[in-house]
Design a protein around this motif. Sequence first.
Motif, PDB file in Angstrom:
ATOM      1  N   PRO A 283      24.194  44.578  50.071  1.00  0.00           N
ATOM      2  CA  PRO A 283      24.366  45.539  48.974  1.00  0.00           C
ATOM      3  C   PRO A 283      25.188  44.926  47.843  1.00  0.00           C
ATOM      4  O   PRO A 283      26.010  44.039  48.076  1.00  0.00           O
ATOM      5  N   PRO A 284      24.978  45.393  46.605  1.00  0.00           N
ATOM      6  CA  PRO A 284      25.785  44.891  45.490  1.00  0.00           C
ATOM      7  C   PRO A 284      27.251  45.267  45.665  1.00  0.00           C
ATOM      8  O   PRO A 284      27.560  46.397  46.067  1.00  0.00           O
ATOM      9  N   ILE A 285      28.139  44.323  45.397  1.00  0.00           N
ATOM     10  CA  ILE A 285      29.573  44.540  45.595  1.00  0.00           C
ATOM     11  C   ILE A 285      30.280  44.559  44.244  1.00  0.00           C
ATOM     12  O   ILE A 285      30.089  43.673  43.419  1.00  0.00           O
ATOM     13  N   LYS A 286      31.069  45.584  44.023  1.00  0.00           N
ATOM     14  CA  LYS A 286      31.849  45.711  42.800  1.00  0.00           C
ATOM     15  C   LYS A 286      33.318  45.422  43.108  1.00  0.00           C
ATOM     16  O   LYS A 286      33.804  45.734  44.194  1.00  0.00           O
ATOM     17  N   HIS A 287      34.029  44.847  42.138  1.00  0.00           N
ATOM     18  CA  HIS A 287      35.433  44.505  42.301  1.00  0.00           C
ATOM     19  C   HIS A 287      36.253  45.238  41.249  1.00  0.00           C
ATOM     20  O   HIS A 287      35.943  45.181  40.059  1.00  0.00           O
ATOM     21  N   GLY A 288      37.280  45.935  41.682  1.00  0.00           N
ATOM     22  CA  GLY A 288      38.073  46.742  40.768  1.00  0.00           C
ATOM     23  C   GLY A 288      39.287  46.016  40.225  1.00  0.00           C
ATOM     24  O   GLY A 288      39.558  44.851  40.551  1.00  0.00           O
ATOM     25  N   ASN A 289      40.034  46.718  39.385  1.00  0.00           N
ATOM     26  CA  ASN A 289      41.233  46.155  38.777  1.00  0.00           C
ATOM     27  C   ASN A 289      42.363  46.074  39.795  1.00  0.00           C
ATOM     28  O   ASN A 289      42.456  46.877  40.729  1.00  0.00           O
ATOM     29  N   THR A 290      43.241  45.100  39.605  1.00  0.00           N
ATOM     30  CA  THR A 290      44.343  44.897  40.536  1.00  0.00           C
ATOM     31  C   THR A 290      45.548  45.770  40.176  1.00  0.00           C
ATOM     32  O   THR A 290      45.720  46.171  39.023  1.00  0.00           O
ATOM     33  N   ILE A 291      46.350  46.051  41.180  1.00  0.00           N
ATOM     34  CA  ILE A 291      47.651  46.706  41.007  1.00  0.00           C
ATOM     35  C   ILE A 291      48.688  45.770  41.611  1.00  0.00           C
ATOM     36  O   ILE A 291      48.536  45.324  42.753  1.00  0.00           O
ATOM     37  N   THR A 292      49.734  45.450  40.843  1.00  0.00           N
ATOM     38  CA  THR A 292      50.786  44.562  41.331  1.00  0.00           C
ATOM     39  C   THR A 292      52.124  45.285  41.316  1.00  0.00           C
ATOM     40  O   THR A 292      52.475  45.934  40.330  1.00  0.00           O
TER      41      THR A 292
ATOM     42  N   MET B 132      27.467  43.101  56.716  1.00  0.00           N
ATOM     43  CA  MET B 132      27.018  42.135  55.718  1.00  0.00           C
ATOM     44  C   MET B 132      27.981  42.065  54.529  1.00  0.00           C
ATOM     45  O   MET B 132      28.277  40.981  54.013  1.00  0.00           O
ATOM     46  N   VAL B 133      28.479  43.230  54.111  1.00  0.00           N
ATOM     47  CA  VAL B 133      29.428  43.264  52.990  1.00  0.00           C
ATOM     48  C   VAL B 133      30.707  42.524  53.362  1.00  0.00           C
ATOM     49  O   VAL B 133      31.224  41.722  52.573  1.00  0.00           O
TER      50      VAL B 133
ATOM     51  N   VAL C 259      26.491  51.580  51.030  1.00  0.00           N
ATOM     52  CA  VAL C 259      25.982  51.204  52.356  1.00  0.00           C
ATOM     53  C   VAL C 259      25.282  52.404  52.993  1.00  0.00           C
ATOM     54  O   VAL C 259      25.696  53.546  52.794  1.00  0.00           O
ATOM     55  N   VAL C 260      24.229  52.132  53.741  1.00  0.00           N
ATOM     56  CA  VAL C 260      23.510  53.201  54.441  1.00  0.00           C
ATOM     57  C   VAL C 260      23.345  52.907  55.934  1.00  0.00           C
ATOM     58  O   VAL C 260      22.825  53.734  56.673  1.00  0.00           O
ATOM     59  N   THR C 261      23.795  51.719  56.383  1.00  0.00           N
ATOM     60  CA  THR C 261      23.756  51.373  57.801  1.00  0.00           C
ATOM     61  C   THR C 261      25.012  50.580  58.152  1.00  0.00           C
ATOM     62  O   THR C 261      25.578  49.891  57.299  1.00  0.00           O
ATOM     63  N   PRO C 262      25.465  50.630  59.415  1.00  0.00           N
ATOM     64  CA  PRO C 262      26.595  49.799  59.832  1.00  0.00           C
ATOM     65  C   PRO C 262      26.314  48.315  59.664  1.00  0.00           C
ATOM     66  O   PRO C 262      27.239  47.538  59.450  1.00  0.00           O
ATOM     67  N   ARG C 263      25.043  47.925  59.773  1.00  0.00           N
ATOM     68  CA  ARG C 263      24.724  46.513  59.554  1.00  0.00           C
ATOM     69  C   ARG C 263      25.081  46.091  58.135  1.00  0.00           C
ATOM     70  O   ARG C 263      25.575  44.983  57.904  1.00  0.00           O
TER      71      ARG C 263
END
Length: 332
Positions: free
Chosen positions: A186-195, A216-217, A208-212
Amino acid sequence: MADDVIDPENAGDLQSQIEEVEALSSIYGDEWCVIDEASRIFCIKISNDLEEPKLTACLQIILPPDYPSAAPPIYQINAAWLRGPERAKLANSLEDLYVEHVGESILYLWVENIREFLVKKPKSSETGCIQDQPLLWPLTVDQPERVNMTAEEDVDDEDLPDFRTLKLNTENAHLFLDHANDEDVPPIKHGNTITDRRSTFQPHLAPVVTPRQVKMVLEKLYENKKIASATHNIYAYRIFCEDKNSFLQDCEDDGETAAGGRLLHLLQILDVRNVMVVVSRWYGGILLGPDRFKHINNCARNILVEEGFTASMDESTRSGAKTKKPKSKKAK
């Protein structure tokens, strides 16, 4: 399985399972644990030294009806120290053993293979077994010194749901089998960081629609060295099963005690579905106390909002609509 009708084709498999479980119980004694005999769910604690265990792992197992003749056991390995490449290496060795002995009882070989893996593990990595269990883009955060645990144990779990019990009906077990090899990541998105005080948090999200797909992610995220080096990669997911009008859901602390359960609780409150959220934390050497949970959940909520996963809930809230919530099921 006393109340179930046994398929004659699986009668031989059931007998093999009974004999294998009896043998393992005799060999490993208290280390072997029956979670749900009817659903064929078991677990064993494996250590590198029987006299003075310093490194341990928990192997959780589900035996499908057609094991060992036609299907492998469904398993999960839980250990705070087992990450990325090491987890993949161990998983590959178990799969190789199964292929070599397909059609045979395999659990004893798996347990001893894991034990040998622990014995060969460098002493610098020795930590205890966590009670539960499971990251391309260059990240812009500075990587602090890597540690195994943040040692922040001041957690009040009085009102926190317990998501650590392994309880999976065999009707959902097929979802964990790797028979959909043509499935895309599945396509993976990355968010902004918090420090905060040199600790950095970053969220990652995937539909995601399955545990598999969950697996994979995680594998894809761990290909990124920056994410693989995080002190903790906490995750939670919720998958809606339309045919049963229920949720398949799970979470992982990855050494950050109670963080996975709190993250899953957030997903439930927001009533999101078919989504997985991973929050990476790079520990900066200063304990944050309860603030760490605030940052983890804020990261998760921000990326859920940014990617539109909370839109349906917001729409329902504005309209005052009331819907019957599906039942939730725990997956392990």
